[in-house]
Motif scaffolding. Structure first.
Motif, PDB file in Angstrom:
ATOM      1  N   UNK A   1       0.871  -1.184   0.000  1.00  0.00           N
ATOM      2  CA  UNK A   1       0.000   0.000   0.000  1.00  0.00           C
ATOM      3  C   UNK A   1       0.903   1.227   0.000  1.00  0.00           C
ATOM      4  N   UNK A   2       0.662   2.174  -0.901  1.00  0.00           N
ATOM      5  CA  UNK A   2       1.519   3.365  -0.857  1.00  0.00           C
ATOM      6  C   UNK A   2       1.338   4.126   0.449  1.00  0.00           C
ATOM      7  N   UNK A   3       2.440   4.686   0.923  1.00  0.00           N
ATOM      8  CA  UNK A   3       2.392   5.501   2.130  1.00  0.00           C
ATOM      9  C   UNK A   3       2.144   6.947   1.700  1.00  0.00           C
ATOM     10  N   UNK A   4       0.964   7.466   2.057  1.00  0.00           N
ATOM     11  CA  UNK A   4       0.634   8.842   1.663  1.00  0.00           C
ATOM     12  C   UNK A   4       1.185   9.797   2.708  1.00  0.00           C
ATOM     13  N   UNK A   5       2.382  10.306   2.459  1.00  0.00           N
ATOM     14  CA  UNK A   5       3.021  11.202   3.433  1.00  0.00           C
ATOM     15  C   UNK A   5       2.370  12.577   3.428  1.00  0.00           C
ATOM     16  N   UNK A   6       1.865  13.002   2.277  1.00  0.00           N
ATOM     17  CA  UNK A   6       1.089  14.246   2.199  1.00  0.00           C
ATOM     18  C   UNK A   6      -0.236  13.922   1.525  1.00  0.00           C
ATOM     19  N   UNK A   7      -1.314  14.375   2.164  1.00  0.00           N
ATOM     20  CA  UNK A   7      -2.633  13.953   1.670  1.00  0.00           C
ATOM     21  C   UNK A   7      -3.441  15.112   1.098  1.00  0.00           C
ATOM     22  N   UNK A   8      -2.773  16.003   0.407  1.00  0.00           N
ATOM     23  CA  UNK A   8      -3.512  17.124  -0.172  1.00  0.00           C
ATOM     24  C   UNK A   8      -3.332  18.383   0.664  1.00  0.00           C
ATOM     25  N   UNK A   9      -2.122  18.902   0.647  1.00  0.00           N
ATOM     26  CA  UNK A   9      -1.802  20.062   1.489  1.00  0.00           C
ATOM     27  C   UNK A   9      -1.896  21.354   0.667  1.00  0.00           C
ATOM     28  N   UNK A  10      -2.602  22.328   1.195  1.00  0.00           N
ATOM     29  CA  UNK A  10      -2.653  23.662   0.592  1.00  0.00           C
ATOM     30  C   UNK A  10      -1.788  24.599   1.430  1.00  0.00           C
ATOM     31  N   UNK A  11      -1.093  25.495   0.770  1.00  0.00           N
ATOM     32  CA  UNK A  11      -0.391  26.514   1.548  1.00  0.00           C
ATOM     33  C   UNK A  11      -0.160  27.749   0.701  1.00  0.00           C
ATOM     34  N   UNK A  12      -0.038  28.850   1.391  1.00  0.00           N
ATOM     35  CA  UNK A  12       0.275  30.122   0.745  1.00  0.00           C
ATOM     36  C   UNK A  12       1.326  30.836   1.582  1.00  0.00           C
ATOM     37  N   UNK A  13       2.401  31.205   0.913  1.00  0.00           N
ATOM     38  CA  UNK A  13       3.444  31.973   1.593  1.00  0.00           C
ATOM     39  C   UNK A  13       3.468  33.366   0.979  1.00  0.00           C
ATOM     40  N   UNK A  14       3.363  34.369   1.830  1.00  0.00           N
ATOM     41  CA  UNK A  14       3.370  35.748   1.326  1.00  0.00           C
ATOM     42  C   UNK A  14       4.778  36.327   1.341  1.00  0.00           C
ATOM     43  N   UNK A  15       5.011  37.219   0.380  1.00  0.00           N
ATOM     44  CA  UNK A  15       6.362  37.773   0.219  1.00  0.00           C
ATOM     45  C   UNK A  15       6.824  38.485   1.489  1.00  0.00           C
ATOM     46  N   UNK A  16       8.051  38.185   1.876  1.00  0.00           N
ATOM     47  CA  UNK A  16       8.648  38.848   3.026  1.00  0.00           C
ATOM     48  C   UNK A  16       8.163  38.324   4.367  1.00  0.00           C
ATOM     49  N   UNK A  17       7.372  37.253   4.341  1.00  0.00           N
ATOM     50  CA  UNK A  17       6.819  36.764   5.608  1.00  0.00           C
ATOM     51  C   UNK A  17       7.349  35.370   5.937  1.00  0.00           C
ATOM     52  N   UNK A  18       7.003  34.923   7.140  1.00  0.00           N
ATOM     53  CA  UNK A  18       7.412  33.596   7.590  1.00  0.00           C
ATOM     54  C   UNK A  18       6.182  32.747   7.877  1.00  0.00           C
ATOM     55  N   UNK A  19       6.109  31.634   7.174  1.00  0.00           N
ATOM     56  CA  UNK A  19       5.048  30.660   7.415  1.00  0.00           C
ATOM     57  C   UNK A  19       5.686  29.465   8.116  1.00  0.00           C
ATOM     58  N   UNK A  20       5.226  29.169   9.315  1.00  0.00           N
ATOM     59  CA  UNK A  20       5.783  28.012  10.006  1.00  0.00           C
ATOM     60  C   UNK A  20       4.916  26.787   9.787  1.00  0.00           C
ATOM     61  N   UNK A  21       5.589  25.664   9.670  1.00  0.00           N
ATOM     62  CA  UNK A  21       4.905  24.383   9.530  1.00  0.00           C
ATOM     63  C   UNK A  21       5.282  23.560  10.751  1.00  0.00           C
ATOM     64  N   UNK A  22       4.284  23.258  11.577  1.00  0.00           N
ATOM     65  CA  UNK A  22       4.578  22.530  12.807  1.00  0.00           C
ATOM     66  C   UNK A  22       3.805  21.219  12.842  1.00  0.00           C
ATOM     67  N   UNK A  23       4.274  20.337  13.690  1.00  0.00           N
ATOM     68  CA  UNK A  23       3.605  19.048  13.820  1.00  0.00           C
ATOM     69  C   UNK A  23       4.610  18.027  14.310  1.00  0.00           C
TER      70      UNK A  23
END
Ligand SMILES: Nc1ncnc2c1ncn2[C@@H]1O[C@H](COP(=O)(O)OP(=O)(O)OP(=O)(O)O)[C@@H](O)[C@H]1O
Ligand SMILES: [Mg+2]
Length: 294
Positions: A30-52
Protein backbone atom coordinates in the motif's frame (compact mmCIF):
# COMPACT_ATOMS: atom_id res chain seq x y z
CA UNK A 1 -1.46 47.09 11.27
CA UNK A 2 -4.14 47.47 8.65
CA UNK A 3 -3.22 47.44 5.00
CA UNK A 4 -2.91 45.22 2.01
CA UNK A 5 -1.30 41.86 2.44
CA UNK A 6 1.87 41.25 0.42
CA UNK A 7 1.43 39.04 -2.65
CA UNK A 8 1.67 35.27 -2.47
CA UNK A 9 5.10 34.12 -3.64
CA UNK A 10 4.73 30.39 -3.08
CA UNK A 11 1.52 28.44 -3.33
CA UNK A 12 0.72 24.77 -3.01
CA UNK A 13 -2.69 23.39 -3.88
CA UNK A 14 -3.65 19.86 -2.92
CA UNK A 15 -0.06 18.66 -2.63
CA UNK A 16 0.13 14.88 -2.42
CA UNK A 17 3.22 12.73 -1.93
CA UNK A 18 3.08 8.99 -1.90
CA UNK A 19 6.02 6.78 -1.14
CA UNK A 20 5.92 3.16 -2.23
CA UNK A 21 4.83 0.94 0.65
CA UNK A 22 6.28 -2.39 1.60
CA UNK A 23 4.44 -5.56 0.77
CA UNK A 24 3.68 -8.07 3.53
CA UNK A 25 3.41 -11.81 3.29
CA UNK A 26 -0.26 -11.81 2.32
CA UNK A 27 -0.73 -8.20 1.47
CA UNK A 28 0.05 -6.04 -1.50
CA UNK A 29 2.16 -2.95 -1.00
CA UNK A 30 0.00 0.00 0.00
CA UNK A 31 1.52 3.36 -0.86
CA UNK A 32 2.39 5.50 2.13
CA UNK A 33 0.63 8.84 1.66
CA UNK A 34 3.02 11.20 3.43
CA UNK A 35 1.09 14.25 2.20
CA UNK A 36 -2.63 13.95 1.67
CA UNK A 37 -3.51 17.12 -0.17
CA UNK A 38 -1.80 20.06 1.49
CA UNK A 39 -2.65 23.66 0.59
CA UNK A 40 -0.39 26.51 1.55
CA UNK A 41 0.27 30.12 0.74
CA UNK A 42 3.44 31.97 1.59
CA UNK A 43 3.37 35.75 1.33
CA UNK A 44 6.36 37.77 0.22
CA UNK A 45 8.65 38.85 3.03
CA UNK A 46 6.82 36.76 5.61
CA UNK A 47 7.41 33.60 7.59
CA UNK A 48 5.05 30.66 7.41
CA UNK A 49 5.78 28.01 10.01
CA UNK A 50 4.90 24.38 9.53
CA UNK A 51 4.58 22.53 12.81
CA UNK A 52 3.61 19.05 13.82
CA UNK A 53 4.95 15.93 15.42
CA UNK A 54 7.60 13.71 13.97
CA UNK A 55 6.56 11.87 10.81
CA UNK A 56 3.66 14.20 9.98
CA UNK A 57 5.21 15.13 6.63
CA UNK A 58 6.99 18.43 7.30
CA UNK A 59 10.27 17.54 5.60
CA UNK A 60 8.46 15.85 2.74
CA UNK A 61 6.59 19.10 2.17
CA UNK A 62 9.84 21.08 2.45
CA UNK A 63 11.54 18.96 -0.20
CA UNK A 64 8.61 19.34 -2.58
CA UNK A 65 8.59 23.11 -2.11
CA UNK A 66 12.34 23.22 -2.78
CA UNK A 67 11.81 21.25 -6.00
CA UNK A 68 14.13 18.51 -4.72
CA UNK A 69 11.40 15.84 -4.67
CA UNK A 70 8.58 15.32 -7.12
CA UNK A 71 5.01 15.38 -5.91
CA UNK A 72 2.47 12.72 -6.70
CA UNK A 73 -0.36 15.15 -7.28
CA UNK A 74 -1.26 18.78 -6.78
CA UNK A 75 -0.19 22.16 -8.04
CA UNK A 76 2.81 24.22 -7.08
CA UNK A 77 3.26 27.84 -8.09
CA UNK A 78 6.59 29.52 -7.41
CA UNK A 79 6.73 33.28 -7.90
CA UNK A 80 3.87 33.14 -10.38
CA UNK A 81 5.25 30.19 -12.32
CA UNK A 82 3.46 26.84 -12.37
CA UNK A 83 5.86 24.01 -11.58
CA UNK A 84 5.71 20.91 -13.69
CA UNK A 85 4.43 18.15 -11.43
CA UNK A 86 7.14 15.63 -12.30
CA UNK A 87 9.77 18.36 -12.22
CA UNK A 88 10.76 17.79 -15.83
CA UNK A 89 11.82 20.97 -17.56
CA UNK A 90 12.55 22.97 -14.45
CA UNK A 91 14.56 26.00 -15.40
CA UNK A 92 17.70 26.87 -13.51
CA UNK A 93 16.16 30.24 -12.85
CA UNK A 94 13.20 28.63 -11.12
CA UNK A 95 15.42 26.38 -9.01
CA UNK A 96 17.43 29.37 -7.91
CA UNK A 97 14.37 30.97 -6.41
CA UNK A 98 13.91 28.41 -3.64
CA UNK A 99 16.72 27.11 -1.45
CA UNK A 100 16.71 24.91 1.61
CA UNK A 101 18.62 24.86 4.90
CA UNK A 102 18.59 21.58 6.78
CA UNK A 103 18.80 20.83 10.48
CA UNK A 104 22.26 19.37 10.26
CA UNK A 105 24.64 21.18 7.92
CA UNK A 106 27.15 18.43 8.64
CA UNK A 107 25.07 16.22 6.39
CA UNK A 108 24.91 18.77 3.61
CA UNK A 109 28.43 20.22 3.72
CA UNK A 110 31.09 18.05 2.13
CA UNK A 111 33.67 17.45 4.90
CA UNK A 112 36.52 17.38 2.38
CA UNK A 113 35.65 20.66 0.74
CA UNK A 114 36.77 24.04 2.02
CA UNK A 115 33.73 26.13 2.70
CA UNK A 116 34.89 28.84 0.31
CA UNK A 117 34.82 26.25 -2.46
CA UNK A 118 31.39 24.97 -1.39
CA UNK A 119 29.96 28.48 -1.49
CA UNK A 120 31.84 29.38 -4.65
CA UNK A 121 30.47 26.33 -6.40
CA UNK A 122 26.96 27.74 -6.16
CA UNK A 123 28.17 30.76 -8.10
CA UNK A 124 30.16 28.66 -10.55
CA UNK A 125 27.07 26.61 -11.39
CA UNK A 126 24.59 29.45 -11.50
CA UNK A 127 26.38 32.61 -12.59
CA UNK A 128 29.01 33.72 -15.05
CA UNK A 129 31.20 35.38 -12.41
CA UNK A 130 34.94 34.78 -12.75
CA UNK A 131 37.11 33.31 -10.00
CA UNK A 132 38.04 36.66 -8.46
CA UNK A 133 34.46 37.89 -8.44
CA UNK A 134 33.34 34.63 -6.90
CA UNK A 135 35.94 34.92 -4.16
CA UNK A 136 34.81 38.44 -3.34
CA UNK A 137 31.14 37.42 -3.23
CA UNK A 138 31.90 34.43 -1.00
CA UNK A 139 33.87 36.67 1.38
CA UNK A 140 31.06 39.24 1.45
CA UNK A 141 28.48 36.59 2.25
CA UNK A 142 30.62 35.01 4.99
CA UNK A 143 30.89 38.42 6.62
CA UNK A 144 27.18 38.99 6.17
CA UNK A 145 26.34 35.87 8.16
CA UNK A 146 28.74 36.80 10.96
CA UNK A 147 31.83 34.87 9.89
CA UNK A 148 35.15 36.08 8.51
CA UNK A 149 36.46 36.27 4.97
CA UNK A 150 39.44 34.07 5.76
CA UNK A 151 37.12 31.32 7.01
CA UNK A 152 36.73 30.44 3.33
CA UNK A 153 39.93 28.40 3.58
CA UNK A 154 38.66 26.19 6.40
CA UNK A 155 36.91 22.84 6.35
CA UNK A 156 33.46 22.24 7.92
CA UNK A 157 34.83 20.39 10.96
CA UNK A 158 36.77 23.50 11.97
CA UNK A 159 33.57 25.29 12.91
CA UNK A 160 31.11 25.08 15.76
CA UNK A 161 27.54 23.91 15.18
CA UNK A 162 26.19 27.44 15.07
CA UNK A 163 28.90 28.56 12.69
CA UNK A 164 28.18 25.62 10.40
CA UNK A 165 24.55 26.62 10.33
CA UNK A 166 25.62 30.15 9.36
CA UNK A 167 27.64 28.61 6.53
CA UNK A 168 24.62 26.60 5.37
CA UNK A 169 22.55 29.80 5.35
CA UNK A 170 25.28 31.63 3.44
CA UNK A 171 25.41 28.87 0.87
CA UNK A 172 21.65 28.93 0.44
CA UNK A 173 21.80 32.68 -0.16
CA UNK A 174 24.67 32.69 -2.69
CA UNK A 175 22.35 32.70 -5.71
CA UNK A 176 19.96 35.35 -4.35
CA UNK A 177 16.92 33.12 -3.81
CA UNK A 178 13.55 34.65 -2.98
CA UNK A 179 12.39 31.86 -0.72
CA UNK A 180 14.18 29.83 1.94
CA UNK A 181 12.81 26.56 3.24
CA UNK A 182 14.26 26.17 6.73
CA UNK A 183 13.86 22.59 7.91
CA UNK A 184 14.45 22.61 11.67
CA UNK A 185 17.36 25.01 11.16
CA UNK A 186 18.09 25.59 14.85
CA UNK A 187 16.87 22.36 16.42
CA UNK A 188 20.35 20.92 16.83
CA UNK A 189 21.76 24.05 18.50
CA UNK A 190 22.07 25.21 22.09
CA UNK A 191 19.42 27.69 23.16
CA UNK A 192 21.71 30.72 23.18
CA UNK A 193 23.08 29.81 19.76
CA UNK A 194 19.53 29.25 18.53
CA UNK A 195 18.64 32.80 19.45
CA UNK A 196 21.60 34.21 17.53
CA UNK A 197 20.87 32.21 14.40
CA UNK A 198 17.19 33.19 14.58
CA UNK A 199 18.21 36.84 14.85
CA UNK A 200 20.46 36.42 11.84
CA UNK A 201 17.60 34.90 9.85
CA UNK A 202 15.34 37.79 10.82
CA UNK A 203 17.98 40.35 9.74
CA UNK A 204 18.54 38.59 6.43
CA UNK A 205 14.82 38.40 5.81
CA UNK A 206 14.49 42.16 6.23
CA UNK A 207 17.59 42.98 4.26
CA UNK A 208 16.88 40.75 1.26
CA UNK A 209 13.07 40.70 1.39
CA UNK A 210 13.15 36.93 1.82
CA UNK A 211 10.14 34.70 2.40
CA UNK A 212 10.56 31.77 4.78
CA UNK A 213 8.86 28.44 5.27
CA UNK A 214 10.05 27.53 8.75
CA UNK A 215 9.65 23.87 9.61
CA UNK A 216 9.81 23.06 13.29
CA UNK A 217 8.43 20.97 16.07
CA UNK A 218 9.48 23.59 18.63
CA UNK A 219 6.51 25.85 19.28
CA UNK A 220 8.46 28.27 21.45
CA UNK A 221 10.68 29.08 18.47
CA UNK A 222 7.72 29.18 16.09
CA UNK A 223 5.92 31.66 18.28
CA UNK A 224 8.83 34.08 18.14
CA UNK A 225 9.35 34.20 14.43
CA UNK A 226 6.18 33.37 12.50
CA UNK A 227 3.64 35.51 10.74
CA UNK A 228 1.45 32.54 9.96
CA UNK A 229 1.39 29.00 11.22
CA UNK A 230 0.02 25.79 9.82
CA UNK A 231 -0.32 22.71 11.95
CA UNK A 232 0.07 19.30 10.35
CA UNK A 233 -0.94 15.89 11.53
CA UNK A 234 -0.48 12.67 9.53
CA UNK A 235 0.10 14.40 6.21
CA UNK A 236 -2.79 16.85 6.56
CA UNK A 237 -3.15 20.44 7.65
CA UNK A 238 -5.40 20.44 10.69
CA UNK A 239 -5.26 24.12 11.52
CA UNK A 240 -3.84 27.34 10.08
CA UNK A 241 -3.91 31.00 10.92
CA UNK A 242 -1.90 33.95 12.05
CA UNK A 243 0.66 33.20 14.71
CA UNK A 244 -1.29 35.21 17.29
CA UNK A 245 -4.54 33.42 16.57
CA UNK A 246 -3.08 29.96 16.66
CA UNK A 247 -1.38 30.52 19.99
CA UNK A 248 -4.23 32.51 21.55
CA UNK A 249 -7.13 30.38 20.30
CA UNK A 250 -6.05 27.00 19.09
CA UNK A 251 -9.25 25.52 17.77
CA UNK A 252 -8.24 22.04 16.70
CA UNK A 253 -7.78 19.47 19.48
CA UNK A 254 -4.47 18.41 17.96
CA UNK A 255 -3.13 21.97 18.14
CA UNK A 256 -4.24 22.27 21.75
CA UNK A 257 -2.53 19.01 22.52
CA UNK A 258 0.62 20.20 20.77
CA UNK A 259 0.61 23.46 22.74
CA UNK A 260 0.00 21.66 26.00
CA UNK A 261 2.91 19.31 25.38
CA UNK A 262 5.36 22.20 24.88
CA UNK A 263 7.04 23.09 28.17
CA UNK A 264 6.63 26.80 27.76
CA UNK A 265 5.27 28.75 24.83
CA UNK A 266 5.02 31.97 26.78
CA UNK A 267 7.31 34.55 25.11
CA UNK A 268 8.40 36.18 28.37
CA UNK A 269 9.33 32.82 29.80
CA UNK A 270 11.26 32.00 26.65
CA UNK A 271 13.13 35.32 26.75
CA UNK A 272 14.00 34.73 30.39
CA UNK A 273 15.13 31.20 29.62
CA UNK A 274 17.35 32.43 26.77
CA UNK A 275 18.84 35.15 28.96
CA UNK A 276 19.63 32.67 31.74
CA UNK A 277 21.20 30.36 29.24
CA UNK A 278 23.28 33.15 27.68
CA UNK A 279 24.50 34.13 31.13
CA UNK A 280 25.57 30.59 31.91
CA UNK A 281 27.37 30.33 28.59
CA UNK A 282 29.11 33.66 29.10
CA UNK A 283 30.24 32.56 32.56
CA UNK A 284 31.52 29.29 31.19
CA UNK A 285 33.26 31.04 28.29
CA UNK A 286 35.00 33.48 30.60
CA UNK A 287 36.44 30.52 32.47
CA UNK A 288 37.90 29.01 29.33
CA UNK A 289 39.84 30.53 26.48
CA UNK A 290 39.07 30.30 22.78
CA UNK A 291 37.72 32.58 20.13
CA UNK A 292 34.96 30.44 18.74
CA UNK A 293 31.89 32.36 17.87
CA UNK A 294 28.49 30.81 17.32
N1 LIG B 1 12.20 8.73 1.16
C1 LIG B 1 11.15 8.18 1.79
N2 LIG B 1 10.70 6.95 1.44
C2 LIG B 1 9.64 6.40 2.05
N3 LIG B 1 8.93 7.00 3.04
C3 LIG B 1 9.34 8.23 3.42
C4 LIG B 1 10.47 8.88 2.82
N4 LIG B 1 10.63 10.10 3.43
C5 LIG B 1 9.65 10.18 4.34
N5 LIG B 1 8.87 9.09 4.34
C6 LIG B 1 7.71 8.85 5.19
O1 LIG B 1 6.84 9.96 5.06
C7 LIG B 1 6.29 10.32 6.31
C8 LIG B 1 6.63 11.77 6.64
O2 LIG B 1 8.02 11.90 6.85
P1 LIG B 1 8.74 13.31 7.05
O3 LIG B 1 10.20 13.06 7.09
O4 LIG B 1 8.24 14.25 6.03
O5 LIG B 1 8.20 13.74 8.48
P2 LIG B 1 8.63 14.98 9.40
O6 LIG B 1 7.37 15.66 9.80
O7 LIG B 1 9.65 15.79 8.72
O8 LIG B 1 9.23 14.27 10.67
P3 LIG B 1 10.42 14.79 11.65
O9 LIG B 1 9.81 15.79 12.58
O10 LIG B 1 10.84 13.55 12.37
O11 LIG B 1 11.52 15.37 10.81
C9 LIG B 1 6.81 9.33 7.32
O12 LIG B 1 5.85 8.30 7.45
C10 LIG B 1 8.08 8.81 6.66
O13 LIG B 1 8.33 7.50 7.07
MG1 LIG C 1 11.66 16.30 9.16
Amino acid sequence: MAGEKPPVILEGIGLVREYPGRAGLLRRAQPNRALKGVDLQLRRGSTLSVVGETGCGKSTLGRILTLIDPMTDGELIVDGEQVDIRRHHLSRELRRKVRIVFQSPYGSLNPRKKIGDALGQELLLNTSLDATERRVRVGDMLERVGLQRDHAGRYPHMFSGGQRQRIAIARALMVNPKILILDEPVSALDLSVQAKVLNLLADLQREFGLSYVFISHDLSVVRRISDEVMVMNSGEVVERGTCEDIFANPSHPYTRQLLASTPSTDPDAIAARLARHAERRARAASQTTGDERD
